[in-house]
Design a protein around this motif. Structure first.
Motif, PDB file in Angstrom:
ATOM      1  N   ALA A 106      10.662  -2.750   9.495  1.00  0.00           N
ATOM      2  CA  ALA A 106      11.064  -1.509   8.776  1.00  0.00           C
ATOM      3  C   ALA A 106      12.024  -1.377   7.968  1.00  0.00           C
ATOM      4  O   ALA A 106      13.027  -2.029   8.300  1.00  0.00           O
ATOM      5  N   ALA A 107      12.177  -0.309   6.968  1.00  0.00           N
ATOM      6  CA  ALA A 107      13.163  -0.288   6.162  1.00  0.00           C
ATOM      7  C   ALA A 107      13.199   0.897   5.606  1.00  0.00           C
ATOM      8  O   ALA A 107      12.180   1.646   5.209  1.00  0.00           O
ATOM      9  N   GLY A 108      14.742   1.331   5.293  1.00  0.00           N
ATOM     10  CA  GLY A 108      14.678   2.584   4.404  1.00  0.00           C
ATOM     11  C   GLY A 108      14.471   3.742   5.248  1.00  0.00           C
ATOM     12  O   GLY A 108      15.019   3.992   6.355  1.00  0.00           O
ATOM     13  N   GLY A 148       9.413   6.097   4.286  1.00  0.00           N
ATOM     14  CA  GLY A 148      10.493   7.084   3.754  1.00  0.00           C
ATOM     15  C   GLY A 148      10.335   8.360   4.583  1.00  0.00           C
ATOM     16  O   GLY A 148       9.909   8.356   5.679  1.00  0.00           O
ATOM     17  N   ALA A 149      10.768   9.498   3.996  1.00  0.00           N
ATOM     18  CA  ALA A 149      11.099  10.421   4.739  1.00  0.00           C
ATOM     19  C   ALA A 149      11.022  11.791   3.684  1.00  0.00           C
ATOM     20  O   ALA A 149      10.849  11.633   2.497  1.00  0.00           O
ATOM     21  N   ARG A 150      11.109  12.839   4.171  1.00  0.00           N
ATOM     22  CA  ARG A 150      11.226  14.122   3.281  1.00  0.00           C
ATOM     23  C   ARG A 150      11.909  15.339   3.883  1.00  0.00           C
ATOM     24  O   ARG A 150      12.100  15.559   4.971  1.00  0.00           O
ATOM     25  N   ALA A 193       0.977  -1.104   0.004  1.00  0.00           N
ATOM     26  CA  ALA A 193      -0.053  -0.036  -0.125  1.00  0.00           C
ATOM     27  C   ALA A 193       0.841   1.338  -0.075  1.00  0.00           C
ATOM     28  O   ALA A 193       1.735   1.449   0.927  1.00  0.00           O
ATOM     29  N   ALA A 194       0.770   2.192  -0.761  1.00  0.00           N
ATOM     30  CA  ALA A 194       1.557   3.395  -1.011  1.00  0.00           C
ATOM     31  C   ALA A 194       0.669   4.576  -1.547  1.00  0.00           C
ATOM     32  O   ALA A 194      -0.014   4.539  -2.336  1.00  0.00           O
ATOM     33  N   GLU A 195       1.227   5.565  -0.905  1.00  0.00           N
ATOM     34  CA  GLU A 195       0.576   6.758  -1.225  1.00  0.00           C
ATOM     35  C   GLU A 195       0.898   7.330  -2.563  1.00  0.00           C
ATOM     36  O   GLU A 195       0.193   7.647  -3.479  1.00  0.00           O
TER      37      GLU A 195
HETATM   38  P1  FAD Z   1      10.814   6.952  -0.021  1.00  0.00           P
HETATM   39  O1  FAD Z   1      11.405   6.976  -1.489  1.00  0.00           O
HETATM   40  O2  FAD Z   1      10.499   8.043   0.695  1.00  0.00           O
HETATM   41  O3  FAD Z   1       9.015   6.010  -0.346  1.00  0.00           O
HETATM   42  C1  FAD Z   1       8.357   6.142   0.684  1.00  0.00           C
HETATM   43  C2  FAD Z   1       6.976   5.548   0.356  1.00  0.00           C
HETATM   44  O4  FAD Z   1       6.268   5.432   1.300  1.00  0.00           O
HETATM   45  C3  FAD Z   1       6.395   6.317  -1.103  1.00  0.00           C
HETATM   46  O5  FAD Z   1       5.721   5.418  -1.884  1.00  0.00           O
HETATM   47  C4  FAD Z   1       5.478   7.221  -0.160  1.00  0.00           C
HETATM   48  O6  FAD Z   1       4.361   7.640  -1.009  1.00  0.00           O
HETATM   49  C5  FAD Z   1       4.815   6.223   0.721  1.00  0.00           C
HETATM   50  N1  FAD Z   1       4.254   6.757   2.059  1.00  0.00           N
HETATM   51  C6  FAD Z   1       4.657   7.671   2.948  1.00  0.00           C
HETATM   52  N2  FAD Z   1       3.652   7.707   4.077  1.00  0.00           N
HETATM   53  C7  FAD Z   1       2.991   6.837   3.651  1.00  0.00           C
HETATM   54  C8  FAD Z   1       1.709   6.706   4.475  1.00  0.00           C
HETATM   55  N3  FAD Z   1       1.342   7.154   5.436  1.00  0.00           N
HETATM   56  N4  FAD Z   1       0.937   5.577   3.946  1.00  0.00           N
HETATM   57  C9  FAD Z   1       1.198   4.979   2.621  1.00  0.00           C
HETATM   58  N5  FAD Z   1       2.316   5.136   1.979  1.00  0.00           N
HETATM   59  C10 FAD Z   1       3.243   6.211   2.590  1.00  0.00           C
HETATM   60  N6  FAD Z   1      19.252   9.039  -3.214  1.00  0.00           N
HETATM   61  C11 FAD Z   1      20.198   8.424  -3.981  1.00  0.00           C
HETATM   62  O7  FAD Z   1      20.692   7.444  -3.616  1.00  0.00           O
HETATM   63  N7  FAD Z   1      20.562   9.199  -5.221  1.00  0.00           N
HETATM   64  C12 FAD Z   1      19.964  10.320  -5.730  1.00  0.00           C
HETATM   65  O8  FAD Z   1      20.821  10.966  -6.544  1.00  0.00           O
HETATM   66  C13 FAD Z   1      19.179  10.792  -4.605  1.00  0.00           C
HETATM   67  N8  FAD Z   1      18.680  11.865  -5.216  1.00  0.00           N
HETATM   68  C14 FAD Z   1      17.705  12.475  -4.469  1.00  0.00           C
HETATM   69  C15 FAD Z   1      17.288  13.846  -4.710  1.00  0.00           C
HETATM   70  C16 FAD Z   1      16.017  14.245  -4.350  1.00  0.00           C
HETATM   71  C17 FAD Z   1      15.476  15.499  -4.594  1.00  0.00           C
HETATM   72  C18 FAD Z   1      15.450  13.657  -3.078  1.00  0.00           C
HETATM   73  C19 FAD Z   1      14.282  14.126  -2.338  1.00  0.00           C
HETATM   74  C20 FAD Z   1      16.034  12.367  -2.612  1.00  0.00           C
HETATM   75  C21 FAD Z   1      17.243  12.164  -3.367  1.00  0.00           C
HETATM   76  N9  FAD Z   1      17.700  10.553  -2.925  1.00  0.00           N
HETATM   77  C22 FAD Z   1      18.877  10.131  -3.539  1.00  0.00           C
HETATM   78  C23 FAD Z   1      17.230  10.079  -1.730  1.00  0.00           C
HETATM   79  C24 FAD Z   1      16.638   8.713  -1.968  1.00  0.00           C
HETATM   80  O9  FAD Z   1      15.562   9.185  -2.925  1.00  0.00           O
HETATM   81  C25 FAD Z   1      15.983   8.165  -0.841  1.00  0.00           C
HETATM   82  O10 FAD Z   1      17.032   7.507  -0.061  1.00  0.00           O
HETATM   83  C26 FAD Z   1      15.089   7.010  -1.223  1.00  0.00           C
HETATM   84  O11 FAD Z   1      14.059   7.293  -2.011  1.00  0.00           O
HETATM   85  C27 FAD Z   1      14.442   6.245   0.356  1.00  0.00           C
HETATM   86  O12 FAD Z   1      13.638   5.258  -0.180  1.00  0.00           O
HETATM   87  P2  FAD Z   1      12.362   4.864   0.950  1.00  0.00           P
HETATM   88  O13 FAD Z   1      11.789   3.620   0.171  1.00  0.00           O
HETATM   89  O14 FAD Z   1      12.988   4.373   2.071  1.00  0.00           O
HETATM   90  O15 FAD Z   1      11.428   5.759   0.912  1.00  0.00           O
END
Ligand code: FAD
Length: 310
Positions: free
Chosen positions: A274-276, A112-114, A30-32
């Motif tokens: 949890a991951a990421g 993830g994070a922002r 499930a993903a936003e």
């Molecule tokens: P995310 O990518 O943040 O994914 C989170 C997921 O959870 C998304 O699908 C989101 O919609 C979902 N979500 C969030 N809250 C909820 C909720 N309550 N219910 C359901 N779903 C939810 N990293 C690199 O290695 N190389 C790069 O060049 C690079 N460039 C970047 C440039 C930018 C502008 C940014 C913002 C980041 C960059 N990063 C880069 C970092 C990289 O994008 C992240 O480290 C990576 O995407 C983390 O993956 P993740 O799956 O943990 O989280």
């Protein structure tokens, strides 16, 4: 119920889904917004074995890889609440914003994070056009150029030290009257010849022309004087906020709001992994999140095969 339910569809969630599905177990995501932060990225040059790609292409590839397996993808679904199992070995619930509750034997949190924005004119306009957030990702794009780092905490000072080795010049801007980073980092920073630090400085605007950043305007908070620094890039380093508000009161979080995980990706709740970027994993990068997601899926599988037969 699912065997593995993944919440979040970024690199961590997609990797977890592929690893879980390849075990032949019932897997849902499930993903936003499937793809996560990479949707907002331009060039990606540090995902090992892929010399260069861009964010939308990478996000599409994540989704295609996940769809190649028997995975229920529930896109555009936000999770609002985690409901821990009421008894050992019981089902974990995930309540969605649409009111439905999904049940699963194990859950992987990968929301993830922002990056925190500075919210000044020019920031949104020049995002990916000189305004950057990740020195590991975008530092090399500014080789030989002048940049500024906004933020004098550990991440800002680390970024400034890192960038000083690549770019021509770094101007670090801190709002407070002193840097908040660890003394060892501040000393290192001060030893660098191509770094200037302005404390008590409020960023008021990121300026640009022809679709590119060309300067940063700040106000000296002591004198009220305005200054304009000519440069080509601005790194905003005022915090990375994990998307874990919805988990408060259920799973254990660090003081920064990150889900606390052990080396296997386990949280404090049985059956919940949890991951990421939403976790305490050091360094928030795509390749790290992907590795972390696969690790959490293998841990969830390991948990499932140890569940008593009923
Ligand atoms: P995310 O990518 O943040 O994914 C989170 C997921 O959870 C998304 O699908 C989101 O919609 C979902 N979500 C969030 N809250 C909820 C909720 N309550 N219910 C359901 N779903 C939810 N990293 C690199 O290695 N190389 C790069 O060049 C690079 N460039 C970047 C440039 C930018 C502008 C940014 C913002 C980041 C960059 N990063 C880069 C970092 C990289 O994008 C992240 O480290 C990576 O995407 C983390 O993956 P993740 O799956 O943990 O989280």
């Amino acid at each position: 119920p699912y065997d593995v339910l993944i919440v979040g569809g970024g690199p961590a969630g997609a990797a977890a889904a592929v690893y879980a599905a390849r075990k032949g177990i019932r897997t849902g995501v499930a993903a936003e917004r499937f793809g996560g932060q990479v949707n907002d990225t331009l060039a990606i040059e540090n995902y090992i074995s892929v010399l260069e790609t861009d964010g939308p292409k990478f996000a599409a590839a994540l989704e295609a890889h996940t769809r190649a397996y028997d995975v229920d993808i529930m896109n555009l679904q936000r999770a609002d609440k985690l409901i821990p199992a009421s008894e050992p070995g019981g089902l974990v619930g995930v309540q969605l914003a649409n009111g439905a509750t999904l049940q699963s034997k194990t859950v992987i949190l990968s929301t993830g994070a922002r990056w925190r924005n500075v919210n000044v004119p020019g920031e949104a306009e020049y995002k990916n056009k000189g305004v950057a957030y990740c020195p590991h990702c975008d530092g090399p794009l500014f080789k030989g150029k002048r940049v500024s780092v906004i933020g004098g905490g550990n991440s800002g000072v680390e970024a400034a030290i890192d960038l000083a080795g690549i770019v021509a010049h770094v101007t670090l801007i801190e709002f407070a009257d002193q840097l908040k980073a660890d003394a060892v980092l501040v000393n290192k920073l001060k030893s660098l010849p191509n770094v200037v630090v302005h404390t008590n400085a409020q960023t008021t605007e990121i300026t640009g022309a022809d679709g590119k950043v060309n300067g940063l305007r700040y106000k000296d908070r002591a004198t009220g004087e305005e200054h304009l620094v000519a440069l080509e890039g601005v790194f905003v380093q005022i915090g990375l906020v994990p998307n874990t508000e919805w988990l408060k009161g259920t799973v254990e979080l660090s003081k920064f709001g990150e889900v606390i995980v052990d080396a296997h990706g386990r949280t404090n709740l049985p059956g919940v992994f949890a991951a990421g970027d939403c976790t305490t994993v050091p360094f928030k990068q795509i390749v790290i999140a992907a590795g972390d997601g696969s690790k959490a899926a293998l841990s969830a599988f390991d948990h499932l095969i140890r569940m008593p037969v009923v």
